[in-house]
Design a protein around this motif. Structure first.
Motif, PDB file in Angstrom:
ATOM      1  N   LEU A  36      28.409  53.143  29.263  1.00  0.00           N
ATOM      2  CA  LEU A  36      29.295  52.664  30.272  1.00  0.00           C
ATOM      3  C   LEU A  36      29.031  51.461  30.980  1.00  0.00           C
ATOM      4  N   ILE A  37      27.451  51.423  31.116  1.00  0.00           N
ATOM      5  CA  ILE A  37      27.012  49.899  31.409  1.00  0.00           C
ATOM      6  C   ILE A  37      27.481  48.949  30.701  1.00  0.00           C
ATOM      7  N   GLU A  38      27.337  49.076  29.246  1.00  0.00           N
ATOM      8  CA  GLU A  38      27.518  48.213  28.512  1.00  0.00           C
ATOM      9  C   GLU A  38      28.994  47.776  28.409  1.00  0.00           C
ATOM     10  N   GLU A  39      29.866  48.732  28.451  1.00  0.00           N
ATOM     11  CA  GLU A  39      31.371  48.744  28.578  1.00  0.00           C
ATOM     12  C   GLU A  39      31.875  47.994  29.915  1.00  0.00           C
ATOM     13  N   ILE A  40      31.224  48.238  30.851  1.00  0.00           N
ATOM     14  CA  ILE A  40      31.671  47.638  32.129  1.00  0.00           C
ATOM     15  C   ILE A  40      31.246  46.014  32.257  1.00  0.00           C
ATOM     16  N   LYS A  41      29.985  45.916  31.659  1.00  0.00           N
ATOM     17  CA  LYS A  41      29.495  44.675  31.683  1.00  0.00           C
ATOM     18  C   LYS A  41      30.502  43.692  30.792  1.00  0.00           C
ATOM     19  N   GLN A  42      30.790  44.289  29.947  1.00  0.00           N
ATOM     20  CA  GLN A  42      31.884  43.575  28.813  1.00  0.00           C
ATOM     21  C   GLN A  42      33.035  42.948  29.548  1.00  0.00           C
ATOM     22  N   THR A  43      33.559  44.169  30.202  1.00  0.00           N
ATOM     23  CA  THR A  43      34.966  44.063  30.961  1.00  0.00           C
ATOM     24  C   THR A  43      34.736  42.989  32.051  1.00  0.00           C
ATOM     25  N   GLN A  44      33.708  42.951  32.756  1.00  0.00           N
ATOM     26  CA  GLN A  44      33.631  42.075  33.842  1.00  0.00           C
ATOM     27  C   GLN A  44      32.854  40.903  33.683  1.00  0.00           C
ATOM     28  N   ASP A  45      32.629  40.470  32.187  1.00  0.00           N
ATOM     29  CA  ASP A  45      32.044  39.399  31.584  1.00  0.00           C
ATOM     30  C   ASP A  45      30.627  38.994  32.626  1.00  0.00           C
ATOM     31  N   ILE A  46      29.905  40.029  32.435  1.00  0.00           N
ATOM     32  CA  ILE A  46      28.474  40.077  32.894  1.00  0.00           C
ATOM     33  C   ILE A  46      27.563  39.730  31.719  1.00  0.00           C
ATOM     34  N   THR A  47      26.996  38.229  31.779  1.00  0.00           N
ATOM     35  CA  THR A  47      26.505  38.032  30.683  1.00  0.00           C
ATOM     36  C   THR A  47      25.113  37.323  30.920  1.00  0.00           C
ATOM     37  N   GLU A  48      24.124  37.305  29.842  1.00  0.00           N
ATOM     38  CA  GLU A  48      23.012  36.774  29.936  1.00  0.00           C
ATOM     39  C   GLU A  48      22.859  35.270  30.590  1.00  0.00           C
ATOM     40  N   GLN A  49      23.999  34.591  30.383  1.00  0.00           N
ATOM     41  CA  GLN A  49      24.286  33.185  30.716  1.00  0.00           C
ATOM     42  C   GLN A  49      24.326  33.477  32.166  1.00  0.00           C
ATOM     43  N   LEU A  50      25.165  34.209  32.904  1.00  0.00           N
ATOM     44  CA  LEU A  50      25.453  34.580  34.290  1.00  0.00           C
ATOM     45  C   LEU A  50      23.826  34.851  34.831  1.00  0.00           C
ATOM     46  N   LYS A  51      23.256  35.470  34.210  1.00  0.00           N
ATOM     47  CA  LYS A  51      21.831  35.742  34.455  1.00  0.00           C
ATOM     48  C   LYS A  51      20.825  34.596  34.926  1.00  0.00           C
ATOM     49  N   ALA A  52      20.992  33.828  33.806  1.00  0.00           N
ATOM     50  CA  ALA A  52      20.448  32.682  33.728  1.00  0.00           C
ATOM     51  C   ALA A  52      20.737  31.644  34.693  1.00  0.00           C
ATOM     52  N   ASN A  54      22.854  32.246  37.776  1.00  0.00           N
ATOM     53  CA  ASN A  54      22.924  32.701  39.121  1.00  0.00           C
ATOM     54  C   ASN A  54      22.349  34.030  39.016  1.00  0.00           C
ATOM     55  N   ALA A  55      21.160  34.308  38.908  1.00  0.00           N
ATOM     56  CA  ALA A  55      20.507  35.555  39.062  1.00  0.00           C
ATOM     57  C   ALA A  55      20.778  36.519  40.270  1.00  0.00           C
ATOM     58  N   LEU A  56      21.053  35.790  41.306  1.00  0.00           N
ATOM     59  CA  LEU A  56      21.408  36.716  42.499  1.00  0.00           C
ATOM     60  C   LEU A  56      22.670  37.399  42.331  1.00  0.00           C
ATOM     61  N   LYS A  57      23.689  36.597  41.708  1.00  0.00           N
ATOM     62  CA  LYS A  57      25.096  37.197  41.572  1.00  0.00           C
ATOM     63  C   LYS A  57      25.055  38.211  40.472  1.00  0.00           C
ATOM     64  N   TRP A  58      24.277  37.885  39.498  1.00  0.00           N
ATOM     65  CA  TRP A  58      24.014  38.835  38.300  1.00  0.00           C
ATOM     66  C   TRP A  58      23.487  40.166  38.857  1.00  0.00           C
ATOM     67  N   THR A  59      22.433  40.096  39.591  1.00  0.00           N
ATOM     68  CA  THR A  59      21.679  41.331  40.305  1.00  0.00           C
ATOM     69  C   THR A  59      22.949  42.234  40.889  1.00  0.00           C
ATOM     70  N   GLY A  60      23.496  41.497  41.921  1.00  0.00           N
ATOM     71  CA  GLY A  60      24.390  42.119  42.796  1.00  0.00           C
ATOM     72  C   GLY A  60      25.787  43.059  41.639  1.00  0.00           C
ATOM     73  N   LYS A  61      26.179  42.095  40.764  1.00  0.00           N
ATOM     74  CA  LYS A  61      27.152  42.559  39.751  1.00  0.00           C
ATOM     75  C   LYS A  61      26.675  44.035  39.154  1.00  0.00           C
ATOM     76  N   MET A  62      25.046  43.826  38.620  1.00  0.00           N
ATOM     77  CA  MET A  62      24.764  44.775  37.726  1.00  0.00           C
ATOM     78  C   MET A  62      24.350  46.097  38.879  1.00  0.00           C
ATOM     79  N   ASN A  63      23.929  45.949  40.095  1.00  0.00           N
ATOM     80  CA  ASN A  63      23.845  47.001  40.728  1.00  0.00           C
ATOM     81  C   ASN A  63      25.069  47.666  41.035  1.00  0.00           C
ATOM     82  N   ASN A  64      26.123  46.989  41.140  1.00  0.00           N
ATOM     83  CA  ASN A  64      27.529  47.580  41.186  1.00  0.00           C
ATOM     84  C   ASN A  64      27.864  48.278  39.951  1.00  0.00           C
ATOM     85  N   VAL A  65      27.726  47.740  38.703  1.00  0.00           N
ATOM     86  CA  VAL A  65      27.880  48.343  37.510  1.00  0.00           C
ATOM     87  C   VAL A  65      27.059  49.684  37.301  1.00  0.00           C
ATOM     88  N   ARG A  66      25.828  49.602  37.989  1.00  0.00           N
ATOM     89  CA  ARG A  66      24.984  50.791  37.703  1.00  0.00           C
ATOM     90  C   ARG A  66      25.393  52.043  38.344  1.00  0.00           C
TER      91      ARG A  66
END
Length: 80
Positions: A36-52, A54-66
């Motif tokens: 589910l995490i992988e599927e949701i990441k793909q649909t919400q375009d949460i990428t390693e590029q976003l992590k690099a 804007n780490a804070l935004k990536w962290t917030g999105k990942m917390n929501n996904v989890r």
């Protein structure tokens, strides 16, 4: 009067199958959670590029996904 869950627990415990049953449920839940995490990441375009970029935004999105994935796993695997 015992509930259905109490009967299942008692039967599994007395047959010596409780640990196997719980391990199977845990494995199913973990696999579903990861998928589910992988599927949701793909649909919400949460990428390693976003992590690099804007780490804070990536962290917030990942917390929501989890959190969302955990709710789904609990509802569909753990509590059914």
């Amino acid at each position: 009067m015992k509930s259905l869950f109490e009967e299942l627990y008692t039967n599994l415990l007395t047959c010596g199958k409780l640990n196997t049953y719980l391990a199977d449920i845990d494995k199913q839940a973990q696999e579903c959670f990861e998928r589910l995490i992988e599927e949701i990441k793909q649909t919400q375009d949460i990428t390693e590029q976003l992590k690099a970029e804007n780490a804070l935004k990536w962290t917030g999105k990942m917390n929501n996904v989890r959190a969302c994935a955990m709710e789904i796993v609990e509802r569909e695997i753990i509590y059914t």
